[in-house]
Design a protein around this motif. Structure first.
Motif, PDB file in Angstrom:
ATOM      1  N   GLY A 570       0.815  -1.219   0.000  1.00 17.17           N
ATOM      2  CA  GLY A 570       0.000   0.000   0.000  1.00 17.17           C
ATOM      3  C   GLY A 570       0.841   1.259   0.000  1.00 17.17           C
ATOM      4  O   GLY A 570       0.355   2.340  -0.263  1.00 17.17           O
ATOM      5  N   MET A 571       2.097   1.119   0.383  1.00 19.37           N
ATOM      6  CA  MET A 571       2.979   2.273   0.397  1.00 19.37           C
ATOM      7  C   MET A 571       3.604   2.562  -0.972  1.00 19.37           C
ATOM      8  O   MET A 571       4.431   3.421  -1.139  1.00 19.37           O
ATOM      9  CB  MET A 571       4.099   2.070   1.424  1.00 19.37           C
ATOM     10  N   GLY A 572       3.258   1.755  -1.959  1.00 20.07           N
ATOM     11  CA  GLY A 572       3.838   1.903  -3.294  1.00 20.07           C
ATOM     12  C   GLY A 572       4.499   0.628  -3.720  1.00 20.07           C
ATOM     13  O   GLY A 572       4.763  -0.250  -2.909  1.00 20.07           O
ATOM     14  N   SER A 573       4.770   0.524  -4.965  1.00 15.53           N
ATOM     15  CA  SER A 573       5.386  -0.701  -5.475  1.00 15.53           C
ATOM     16  C   SER A 573       6.814  -0.841  -4.996  1.00 15.53           C
ATOM     17  O   SER A 573       7.363  -1.926  -4.950  1.00 15.53           O
ATOM     18  CB  SER A 573       5.332  -0.709  -7.011  1.00 15.53           C
ATOM     19  N   VAL A 574       7.474   0.299  -4.675  1.00 18.20           N
ATOM     20  CA  VAL A 574       8.865   0.267  -4.229  1.00 18.20           C
ATOM     21  C   VAL A 574       8.957   1.055  -2.929  1.00 18.20           C
ATOM     22  O   VAL A 574       8.436   2.164  -2.808  1.00 18.20           O
ATOM     23  CB  VAL A 574       9.820   0.857  -5.282  1.00 18.20           C
ATOM     24  N   SER A 575       9.656   0.423  -1.937  1.00 19.88           N
ATOM     25  CA  SER A 575       9.875   1.097  -0.668  1.00 19.88           C
ATOM     26  C   SER A 575      11.326   1.586  -0.643  1.00 19.88           C
ATOM     27  O   SER A 575      12.265   0.796  -0.848  1.00 19.88           O
ATOM     28  CB  SER A 575       9.615   0.147   0.489  1.00 19.88           C
ATOM     29  N   ASN A 576      11.491   2.849  -0.439  1.00 18.23           N
ATOM     30  CA  ASN A 576      12.832   3.451  -0.491  1.00 18.23           C
ATOM     31  C   ASN A 576      13.444   3.509   0.895  1.00 18.23           C
ATOM     32  O   ASN A 576      12.767   3.874   1.870  1.00 18.23           O
ATOM     33  CB  ASN A 576      12.762   4.860  -1.076  1.00 18.23           C
ATOM     34  N   GLN A 577      14.725   3.130   0.988  1.00 24.95           N
ATOM     35  CA  GLN A 577      15.491   3.185   2.213  1.00 24.95           C
ATOM     36  C   GLN A 577      16.775   3.981   1.936  1.00 24.95           C
ATOM     37  O   GLN A 577      17.416   3.794   0.891  1.00 24.95           O
ATOM     38  CB  GLN A 577      15.839   1.783   2.708  1.00 24.95           C
ATOM     39  N   ASN A 578      17.129   4.854   2.821  1.00 26.33           N
ATOM     40  CA  ASN A 578      18.339   5.667   2.692  1.00 26.33           C
ATOM     41  C   ASN A 578      19.401   5.173   3.639  1.00 26.33           C
ATOM     42  O   ASN A 578      19.117   4.948   4.826  1.00 26.33           O
ATOM     43  CB  ASN A 578      18.024   7.137   2.973  1.00 26.33           C
ATOM     44  N   ILE A 579      20.593   5.004   3.145  1.00 30.37           N
ATOM     45  CA  ILE A 579      21.725   4.622   3.992  1.00 30.37           C
ATOM     46  C   ILE A 579      22.910   5.510   3.631  1.00 30.37           C
ATOM     47  O   ILE A 579      23.041   5.999   2.477  1.00 30.37           O
ATOM     48  CB  ILE A 579      22.084   3.144   3.797  1.00 30.37           C
ATOM     49  N   VAL A 659       8.360  -8.570  -2.514  1.00 30.72           N
ATOM     50  CA  VAL A 659       8.345  -7.151  -2.195  1.00 30.72           C
ATOM     51  C   VAL A 659       9.610  -6.523  -2.804  1.00 30.72           C
ATOM     52  O   VAL A 659      10.663  -7.154  -2.857  1.00 30.72           O
ATOM     53  CB  VAL A 659       8.275  -6.934  -0.672  1.00 30.72           C
ATOM     54  N   THR A 660       9.478  -5.312  -3.284  1.00 31.48           N
ATOM     55  CA  THR A 660      10.604  -4.573  -3.887  1.00 31.48           C
ATOM     56  C   THR A 660      11.015  -3.437  -2.954  1.00 31.48           C
ATOM     57  O   THR A 660      10.166  -2.669  -2.482  1.00 31.48           O
ATOM     58  CB  THR A 660      10.214  -4.017  -5.251  1.00 31.48           C
ATOM     59  N   VAL A 661      12.329  -3.347  -2.698  1.00 34.51           N
ATOM     60  CA  VAL A 661      12.879  -2.337  -1.812  1.00 34.51           C
ATOM     61  C   VAL A 661      13.899  -1.516  -2.601  1.00 34.51           C
ATOM     62  O   VAL A 661      14.812  -2.093  -3.243  1.00 34.51           O
ATOM     63  CB  VAL A 661      13.536  -2.955  -0.577  1.00 34.51           C
ATOM     64  N   GLY A 662      13.751  -0.227  -2.602  1.00 30.28           N
ATOM     65  CA  GLY A 662      14.730   0.662  -3.220  1.00 30.28           C
ATOM     66  C   GLY A 662      15.673   1.226  -2.172  1.00 30.28           C
ATOM     67  O   GLY A 662      15.232   1.707  -1.131  1.00 30.28           O
ATOM     68  N   VAL A 663      16.973   1.191  -2.423  1.00 31.94           N
ATOM     69  CA  VAL A 663      17.994   1.666  -1.484  1.00 31.94           C
ATOM     70  C   VAL A 663      18.740   2.839  -2.119  1.00 31.94           C
ATOM     71  O   VAL A 663      19.265   2.713  -3.260  1.00 31.94           O
ATOM     72  CB  VAL A 663      18.965   0.540  -1.110  1.00 31.94           C
ATOM     73  N   SER A 664      18.784   3.932  -1.403  1.00 29.80           N
ATOM     74  CA  SER A 664      19.504   5.137  -1.880  1.00 29.80           C
ATOM     75  C   SER A 664      20.719   5.385  -1.009  1.00 29.80           C
ATOM     76  O   SER A 664      20.610   5.352   0.239  1.00 29.80           O
ATOM     77  CB  SER A 664      18.593   6.364  -1.852  1.00 29.80           C
ATOM     78  N   LEU A 665      21.869   5.581  -1.656  1.00 28.18           N
ATOM     79  CA  LEU A 665      23.113   5.884  -0.947  1.00 28.18           C
ATOM     80  C   LEU A 665      23.260   7.398  -0.919  1.00 28.18           C
ATOM     81  O   LEU A 665      23.260   8.073  -1.970  1.00 28.18           O
ATOM     82  CB  LEU A 665      24.304   5.246  -1.651  1.00 28.18           C
ATOM     83  N   GLU A 666      23.357   7.984   0.266  1.00 28.23           N
ATOM     84  CA  GLU A 666      23.419   9.422   0.416  1.00 28.23           C
ATOM     85  C   GLU A 666      24.633   9.816   1.235  1.00 28.23           C
ATOM     86  O   GLU A 666      25.020   9.075   2.155  1.00 28.23           O
ATOM     87  CB  GLU A 666      22.144   9.964   1.070  1.00 28.23           C
ATOM     88  N   ASP A 667      25.122  10.926   0.922  1.00 29.03           N
ATOM     89  CA  ASP A 667      26.242  11.464   1.689  1.00 29.03           C
ATOM     90  C   ASP A 667      25.714  12.285   2.857  1.00 29.03           C
ATOM     91  O   ASP A 667      24.600  12.824   2.809  1.00 29.03           O
ATOM     92  CB  ASP A 667      27.125  12.366   0.795  1.00 29.03           C
ATOM     93  N   GLY A 668      26.535  12.419   3.893  1.00 29.57           N
ATOM     94  CA  GLY A 668      26.186  13.290   5.020  1.00 29.57           C
ATOM     95  C   GLY A 668      25.297  12.638   6.043  1.00 29.57           C
ATOM     96  O   GLY A 668      24.937  13.255   7.032  1.00 29.57           O
TER      97      GLY A 668
END
Length: 876
Positions: A570-579, A659-668
C-alpha cells in the motif's frame, strides 16, 4: 315336653360346629338349583347381581365361563348378567344314582383377574318309570316245595332318586303266590316271590303272574314283567349257599387270574339232584363277565380283566348254584367286591385362565394366571400339592378346593429376562408319590426404565479446513436396551455458542442415525475448535435422554500466502530506504517483516533476495528478513539500488509473495552512535553541555510520557473499546479466547523497523485490549489486538495506515524450524507449552535493542500438537 340327654346335647353342638365350618369353607361359592330337563334359555340366576358386578362391568371385565372339561350346559347372557340353560340337562346321565347332583362352574373376570366357583344342583324330576331288565321270566318250582320259600326276582330299575325312585312291588292276585320286598344294604329293593300255598301240578302246572313296580312320583309311574311259574315234580331240594351275601376287597393293581373267593352251595339231594354247578346270574353285565370268571365246578371266582378304581370302584355279581336233578333246582347269592385304590394316576395341572403378560414394574401380588389341580385317585392318593420351582419371582397363592393363583413375588426386569418359563410341579400324597410338571410361559412387558447410553463420554472429530459444506464429520451412536418406542432413539444438537456463533450454524445431525454434517466450510484461521453437545432421546413415556460432547478440531491447510507487514504494498510498489555512503559491512539496510495466517509448518517463513542491482553489496538473512551490507560502500557504487525479495512459507504447496525495496546511498548521513563516539573524544567542556541537554531531554520525555499515559487512561475509561486510544485492562473469561498480535517499533541507529510479537492469551491471567492510535515517527510501541474472526489483511491495512511511510522503515524478524534454532533454550525458559513469541515466535528469536518481549502460554487440545517455533494462528 321332650327331655334332652347330655349325649344328645353334645351331638347337637358338634353338628352345629360342623355346619359352621362347612359354611365358612364354601363362603366364596354360589349355588343355584335347577330341575333337570329345563327348557333351553331358562334363567338359572342373575350371576352379575350375585357376584356384585354391574352390567357394564360384565363386558369390560370379560366375564366368562372357564370349564375344566366336558360339555357346557349353561351360558351367560352378557346383556342381562343372567346364567341360562344352553343344553339339555339329564340328571341321570350326569350323576347316575347319586342323591345329590352338582355341576361345578368356574367363572373368570379380568382387570383385575378374579376367579369364582358356582355350583348348580340338578333336581330330579319323575321322568323315568321303573323298568324290569326283562319283560318275561320263567321259574320252575317243584311241587314239593314247602310253603314260605322265597324266590328272588329281578329288581326293577328306576334312574330317578329320592321320592321319584322305586317305592313298592305289587303282584296280581294268585292264591299260591305273593310278593315281598327285601331291602338291601345298598338301598335296593329286591322283590321275592313267596310260595304261600303248596303247589299241585295235577291241578295247575303253570301259573301266570304279573309283577308291577311303582315309584313314588306324582303322578306315579310303573313298569311290569310277566312271570311264568312251571310246577315241577320230584327233586324238591335246592342248593343253599353258606351266605346270601359275600363281601371282599380287591387291590386295583391285582394281576390277572388272581383268585378272589371260593363259593360253596349245599344240596341235600342225592345223585344228580345233589350235584351243584355254579354260574353268574343271567343278567350279569358284559363288563362284569369280561372282568371276572367263575369255575363252574368249584365255585371259585378269578380276575379275568383289569381293574380301574376310577372307572368302577365296586362290583356286585349274582351267582346261581344249580343242581343236576330233573327238574333242576337253583340257589342264589350275591358277591360284592370293593376295589381298593392304588396311586396309579398322576396329578393334572389345569390352566383355568391363560397367563397374562406382566409389566416389569408390576408390584408383588399381581395375579398372572389361575391354576387348578386334580387327581383321579382317592384318599391321600388324590391329595395334590402345587409348588413353583426355585429361582422364579413368582409364587402360588392357594384360594380354595385345589385352586391357586400364580402371583408375582419379586423384582421383574425385562432387560434381564423378557420371558419366564415357570415350571410348576404337582405332587400327590400317595406312596410312592406321583408328580407332574407343567411349563407356563409368562411374557414381561417393557417400560421405559433405561435412558439411551453413548459408547463414549466424549468424541473427537478432526476436519480439514476448506471442507465442502454438507460433508460428514462422523457418526455417534447410542443404545437403549428397552423395546419398541422405548428404544427408538432420536439425536439432536443442544444449542450452545462457539464464540459468537451458534453451534447449530456450524453443524447439524441426522436425527435417526446420529451422523453429523458440516453446515459450512470452515476456516482454520477463524475457527480452530468447538464443542457440540449431542442429546440422545428415546420415544418412551416419559422419555429419557443422555448427552455427550463432540470436540470438533479444524486442521490447518496451507491456504494463506505470507503477507508483508513492512514494507507494505500500500505504500507503493517500491519502498525506499536511505543509507549513508559511509556504512560499513554488516550495516542494517532494512528489515522485511511478514506474517502467515496459517499455523505450524505452514507458517514458517523464509526470506530470499532473488534480485539485486549489485548482488555483491547486499545480503539477506534467510530467517530474520534483515538486509545488510556485505561490504563497505565505496564511492564507485551506484547511488540507487533495487532489491527484489521473495518471502515463502513452508507449507504444501508452498505459498510465496514478493516485495521490492529501493535503497539510496546518500552522503552526510551519519549514524548517531558514530557521532556520539566522535563527540566523546571532544574536549571535556563539551561533555557537560551534552549531559545538561540529555537531562533536559529525559525530563521532558518523562513529563510528556506521564501526561500521555494519564490522558490515554482517562480516554480508555470513558470510551471503552474505541479504537482511538491505546489502553490496557483485565480481560474477562470471554476475552481469553482471543489472540493478540503485538507490533513493536524499534530503531537501529537512524533505521526504524517493526517487530511482530505474538502471544496466546488463553494462558495469561491478564488479557490486554489494545486500540491502535495514530502513529507518528516518534512512536515507540504500538499494540494491536484483532478479534478471533478479524481478517488478517484488514489487520495489516490498519498497521499500514498507522505507520507513516516517510518516518521510518521496518525490520522483520521471523524464525525457522525449531531444530535449527535452539530448541534446548526453549525448554529451559518456557517448557513444552510456553515460550516467548517474537517474530517467528520463540525464545531463540533475535530481539532488537530495547524491544519488550511478551510471554504467552499455548493451551488447549492443539497445544501439544503444535511446535512452539511456528507463528500461531491464534496470534492473529
Amino acid at each position: 315336653m321332650r327331655t334332652w340327654t347330655w349325649k344328645q346335647i353334645w351331638e347337637w353342638m358338634a353338628l352345629c360346629i360342623f355346619f359352621f365350618l362347612l359354611w365358612n369353607t364354601i363362603d366364596a361359592q354360589i349355588r343355584y338349583t335347577v330341575p333337570e330337563e329345563r327348557s333351553l334359555g331358562s334363567v338359572v340366576g342373575n350371576i352379575a347381581k350375585d357376584l356384585g358386578l354391574r352390567i357394564a362391568e360384565i363386558s369390560d371385565r370379560k366375564l366368562r365361563i372357564a370349564s375344566e372339561a366336558g360339555k357346557q350346559y349353561f351360558s351367560l347372557d352378557l346383556g342381562k348378567g343372567e346364567l341360562t340353560v344352553s343344553d339339555r340337562i339329564d340328571r341321570e346321565s350326569l350323576c347316575g344314582q347319586s342323591n345329590v347332583c352338582l355341576l361345578p362352574l368356574q367363572l373368570v373376570v379380568e382387570a383385575p383377574l378374579e376367579f369364582f366357583r358356582v355350583e348348580i344342583e340338578i333336581q330330579d324330576i319323575n321322568d323315568n318309570s321303573p323298568r324290569f331288565p326283562t319283560q318275561q321270566r320263567t321259574l320252575k318250582i317243584a311241587e314239593s316245595t314247602s310253603t314260605g320259600v322265597r324266590f328272588p326276582l329281578e329288581s326293577a330299575l328306576d334312574p330317578d332318586v329320592g321320592s321319584n325312585s322305586l317305592k313298592y312291588y305289587m303282584l296280581n292276585k294268585d292264591e299260591c303266590f305273593s310278593v315281598k320286598v327285601k331291602n338291601l344294604d345298598d338301598g335296593r329293593k329286591v322283590p321275592e316271590l313267596v310260595l304261600e300255598k303248596s303247589l299241585d301240578r295235577e291241578k295247575q302246572d303253570v301259573h301266570q303272574l304279573l309283577l308291577t313296580a311303582t315309584d313314588g312320583g306324582n303322578p306315579a309311574q310303573s313298569g311290569t314283567t310277566q312271570i311264568t311259574i312251571i310246577v315241577l315234580d320230584i327233586n324238591d331240594n335246592i342248593p343253599v349257599f353258606e351266605n346270601a351275601l359275600y363281601k371282599i376287597t380287591i387291590n386295583e393293581n391285582s394281576s390277572k387270574d388272581t383268585s378272589l373267593i371260593r363259593l360253596k352251595a349245599t344240596d341235600l339231594d342225592e345223585g344228580l339232584n345233589g350235584e351243584v354247578n355254579y354260574y353268574f346270574g343271567e343278567h350279569t353285565s358284559e363288563t362284569d363277565s369280561s372282568t371276572f370268571m367263575i369255575d363252574q365246578r368249584t365255585g371259585e371266582i378269578f380276575l379275568k380283566g383289569e381293574l380301574d378304581y376310577e372307572t368302577t370302584p365296586r362290583y356286585r355279581i349274582d351267582v346261581v348254584a344249580k343242581d343236576r336233578g330233573t327238574p333242576e333246582m337253583e340257589g342264589h347269592c350275591s358277591v360284592e367286591m370293593e376295589v381298593v385304590d392304588v396311586n396309579d394316576n398322576a396329578p393334572e395341572i389345569v390352566l383355568t385362565s391363560l397367563p397374562s403378560p406382566v409389566r416389569e414394574d408390576a408390584p408383588n401380588g399381581t395375579v398372572v394366571a389361575l391354576i387348578s389341580a386334580r387327581d383321579l385317585d382317592a384318599g391321600d392318593n388324590g391329595k395334590v400339592t402345587l409348588v413353583v420351582s426355585l429361582g422364579f419371582p413368582f409364587i402360588l397363592k392357594p384360594s380354595f378346593s385345589d385352586h391357586y393363583a400364580l402371583v408375582t413375588n419379586g423384582i421383574l426386569d425385562r432387560e434381564t429376562f423378557s420371558e419366564y418359563n415357570i415350571e410348576i410341579t404337582a405332587s400327590d400324597a400317595g406312596s410312592p408319590s406321583l408328580t407332574t410338571k407343567k411349563i407356563i410361559p409368562v411374557n414381561i412387558l417393557d417400560i421405559n426404565d433405561n435412558p439411551p447410553s453413548f459408547t463414549d463420554l466424549s468424541y473427537n472429530v478432526y476436519l480439514t479446513e476448506n471442507n465442502a459444506p454438507g460433508s460428514i464429520l462422523g457418526t455417534i451412536s447410542a443404545s437403549d436396551p428397552d423395546l419398541g418406542d422405548n428404544a427408538k432413539i432420536s439425536y439432536s444438537i443442544l444449542d450452545s455458542k462457539a464464540g459468537d456463533m451458534s453451534v447449530s450454524s456450524y453443524v447439524y445431525i441426522n436425527a435417526e442415525n446420529g451422523s453429523i454434517y458440516s453446515m459450512q466450510s470452515f476456516d482454520y484461521e477463524k475457527v480452530k475448535v468447538f464443542q457440540v453437545q449431542v442429546q440422545a432421546k428415546d420415544q418412551g413415556s416419559p422419555s429419557l435422554n443422555s448427552t455427550t460432547t463432540v470436540h470438533v478440531f479444524i486442521l490447518d491447510q496451507n491456504d494463506n500466502s505470507p503477507i508483508v507487514i513492512y514494507p507494505s504494498a500500500g505504500m507503493g510498489s517500491v519502498s525506499n530506504q536511505n543509507i549513508p555512503r559511509s556504512a560499513k559491512a554488516g550495516h542494517l539496510v532494512t528489515k522485511v517483516t511478514a506474517v502467515d495466517a496459517d499455523s505450524g509448518h505452514n507458517a514458517w517463513i523464509s526470506y530470499k533476495l532473488v534480485e539485486a542491482t549489485d548482488a555483491s553489496l547486499f545480503s539477506m538473512n534467510l530467517y530474520t528478513g534483515e538486509v545488510r551490507t556485505k561490504r563497505t560502500i565505496s564511492d564507485q557504487d551506484d547511488s540507487s539500488h533495487r532489491l527484489l525479495i521473495e518471502i515463502k512459507d513452508n507449507g504444501e504447496p508452498i505459498q510465496s509473495t514478493t516485495v521490492t525495496v529501493g535503497v539510496s546511498l546518500e552522503d552526510g548521513i551519519h549514524e548517531p552512535v558514530l557521532d556520539y563516539r566522535q563527540r566523546a573524544h571532544e574536549p571535556g567542556k563539551k561533555h557537560g553541555e551534552i549531559t545538561f541537554y540529555l537531562i533536559i531531554a529525559l525530563a521532558s520525555i518523562s513529563a510528556v510520557s506521564l501526561l500521555t499515559f494519564v490522558i490515554l487512561t482517562v480516554k480508555c475509561v470513558r470510551s471503552g473499546r474505541r479504537r482511538t486510544c491505546c489502553c490496557m485492562r483485565r480481560g474477562d473469561p470471554e476475552q481469553h479466547k482471543n489472540r493478540n498480535l503485538h507490533i513493536q517499533l524499534n530503531t537501529d541507529g537512524p533505521i526504524k523497523y517493526v517487530e511482530v510479537l505474538g502471544g496466546d492469551m488463553l494462558s495469561q491471567r491478564q488479557s490486554f485490549k489494545s486500540c491502535l492510535s495514530p502513529m507518528s515517527e516518534f512512536s515507540d510501541l504500538t499494540l494491536i489486538k484483532p478479534s478471533s474472526t478479524m481478517d488478517f489483511k484488514e489487520m495489516v491495512n490498519v498497521i499500514d495506515a498507522s505507520l507513516p511511510d516517510s518516518a521510518w522503515t521496518f525490520e522483520s524478524q521471523q524464525r525457522c524450524p525449531l531444530r535449527e534454532h535452539g530448541s534446548s533454550k526453549h525448554q529451559e525458559r518456557g517448557g513444552s507449552n510456553q515460550g516467548q513469541i517474537m517474530g517467528c515466535v520463540g525464545p531463540w528469536a533475535k530481539r532488537s535493542r530495547g524491544a519488550p518481549t511478551p510471554t504467552t502460554t499455548i493451551q488447549g487440545p492443539l497445544a501439544a500438537k503444535r511446535p512452539p517455533s511456528m507463528f500461531p494462528l491464534e496470534a492473529l
